[in-house]
Design a protein around this motif. Sequence first.
Motif, mmCIF file in Angstrom:
data_model
loop_
_atom_site.group_PDB
_atom_site.id
_atom_site.type_symbol
_atom_site.label_atom_id
_atom_site.label_comp_id
_atom_site.label_asym_id
_atom_site.label_seq_id
_atom_site.Cartn_x
_atom_site.Cartn_y
_atom_site.Cartn_z
ATOM 1 N N LEU A 280 6.113 -0.045 -8.195
ATOM 2 C CA LEU A 280 5.801 -1.459 -8.365
ATOM 3 C C LEU A 280 6.430 -2.233 -7.210
ATOM 4 C CD1 LEU A 280 4.442 -3.456 -10.297
ATOM 5 C CD2 LEU A 280 6.590 -3.602 -11.544
ATOM 6 N N PHE A 281 5.621 -3.021 -6.508
ATOM 7 C CA PHE A 281 6.079 -3.733 -5.321
ATOM 8 C C PHE A 281 5.732 -5.214 -5.444
ATOM 9 C CE2 PHE A 281 5.583 -5.514 -1.093
ATOM 10 C CZ PHE A 281 6.657 -5.002 -0.392
ATOM 11 N N PHE A 282 6.716 -6.056 -5.225
ATOM 12 C CA PHE A 282 6.521 -7.503 -5.195
ATOM 13 C C PHE A 282 6.798 -7.975 -3.776
ATOM 14 C CE2 PHE A 282 8.106 -6.359 -9.392
ATOM 15 C CZ PHE A 282 7.108 -6.869 -10.205
ATOM 16 N N ASP A 283 6.096 -9.016 -3.346
ATOM 17 C CA ASP A 283 6.381 -9.543 -2.013
ATOM 18 C C ASP A 283 6.898 -10.963 -2.120
ATOM 19 O OD1 ASP A 283 4.068 -11.291 -2.144
ATOM 20 O OD2 ASP A 283 2.851 -9.579 -1.585
ATOM 21 N N ARG A 284 7.705 -11.314 -1.142
ATOM 22 C CA ARG A 284 8.305 -12.641 -1.117
ATOM 23 C C ARG A 284 8.489 -13.072 0.326
ATOM 24 N NH1 ARG A 284 13.532 -14.903 -4.387
ATOM 25 N NH2 ARG A 284 13.494 -16.925 -3.388
ATOM 26 N N THR B 174 0.835 -1.204 0.000
ATOM 27 C CA THR B 174 0.000 0.000 0.000
ATOM 28 C C THR B 174 0.868 1.252 0.000
ATOM 29 O OG1 THR B 174 -1.784 -1.159 1.142
ATOM 30 C CG2 THR B 174 -1.801 1.247 1.268
ATOM 31 N N LYS B 175 1.903 1.264 0.850
ATOM 32 C CA LYS B 175 2.816 2.414 0.908
ATOM 33 C C LYS B 175 3.471 2.656 -0.451
ATOM 34 C CE LYS B 175 4.957 3.785 4.963
ATOM 35 N NZ LYS B 175 6.075 3.876 5.851
ATOM 36 N N ALA B 176 3.949 1.587 -1.076
ATOM 37 C CA ALA B 176 4.614 1.709 -2.376
ATOM 38 C C ALA B 176 3.630 2.166 -3.447
ATOM 39 C CB ALA B 176 5.260 0.383 -2.763
ATOM 40 N N ALA B 177 2.431 1.593 -3.449
ATOM 41 C CA ALA B 177 1.420 1.940 -4.457
ATOM 42 C C ALA B 177 1.022 3.409 -4.364
ATOM 43 C CB ALA B 177 0.199 1.045 -4.300
ATOM 44 N N GLN B 178 0.971 3.937 -3.141
ATOM 45 C CA GLN B 178 0.612 5.350 -2.957
ATOM 46 C C GLN B 178 1.620 6.277 -3.623
ATOM 47 O OE1 GLN B 178 0.292 5.479 1.326
ATOM 48 N NE2 GLN B 178 -1.898 5.025 1.291
ATOM 49 N N LYS B 179 2.836 5.789 -3.812
ATOM 50 C CA LYS B 179 3.892 6.582 -4.467
ATOM 51 C C LYS B 179 4.126 6.129 -5.906
ATOM 52 C CE LYS B 179 4.916 8.890 -0.717
ATOM 53 N NZ LYS B 179 4.807 10.317 -0.572
ATOM 54 N N GLY B 180 3.279 5.207 -6.390
ATOM 55 C CA GLY B 180 3.387 4.755 -7.777
ATOM 56 C C GLY B 180 4.527 3.786 -8.036
#
Length: 141
Positions: free
Chosen positions: A81-85, A73-79
């Motif tokens: 691309l975020f992947f989780d692992r 959510t934090k990354a998306a708010q700044k545009g």
Amino acid sequence: MALQIKKILVPLDGSSNSFRGLDVAIQMARESNAAITGLYVAGIVKPKTNDPITPLEKILLGHAQKIMKKAKTKAAQKGILFFDRVSYGDDGKRIVEIADKQNFDLIVIGSRGMGAAKEFFLGSTSNYVLHKSKKPVLIAK
């Protein structure tokens, strides 16, 4: 030769320090048009695929999901691309291995904010990663 940053690895454990590292990574990702991968390392042996999930694994994976949702959510708010692992094992070793094998350009990790003497006696994931990684490491304080 300038470092081209396109893939940033950010170890996350849910602490304010790890999210401080994420904030720094987000800022860097915005400047270099990079993607971020958040990594949660569960400090247990990787379960076999046929084994049922233990209560401890369920708790750890639930914790990881909450952390990754907040980070995404934090990354998306700044545009960004975020992947989780999620990975298993010793956190410092896994961070270094994954950064190397997946060819990340940079590791951004939060510091616990302790002095050098305390880190020496207590050990520290960020200290381990800093000294063992072949990839550049930025420690966010």
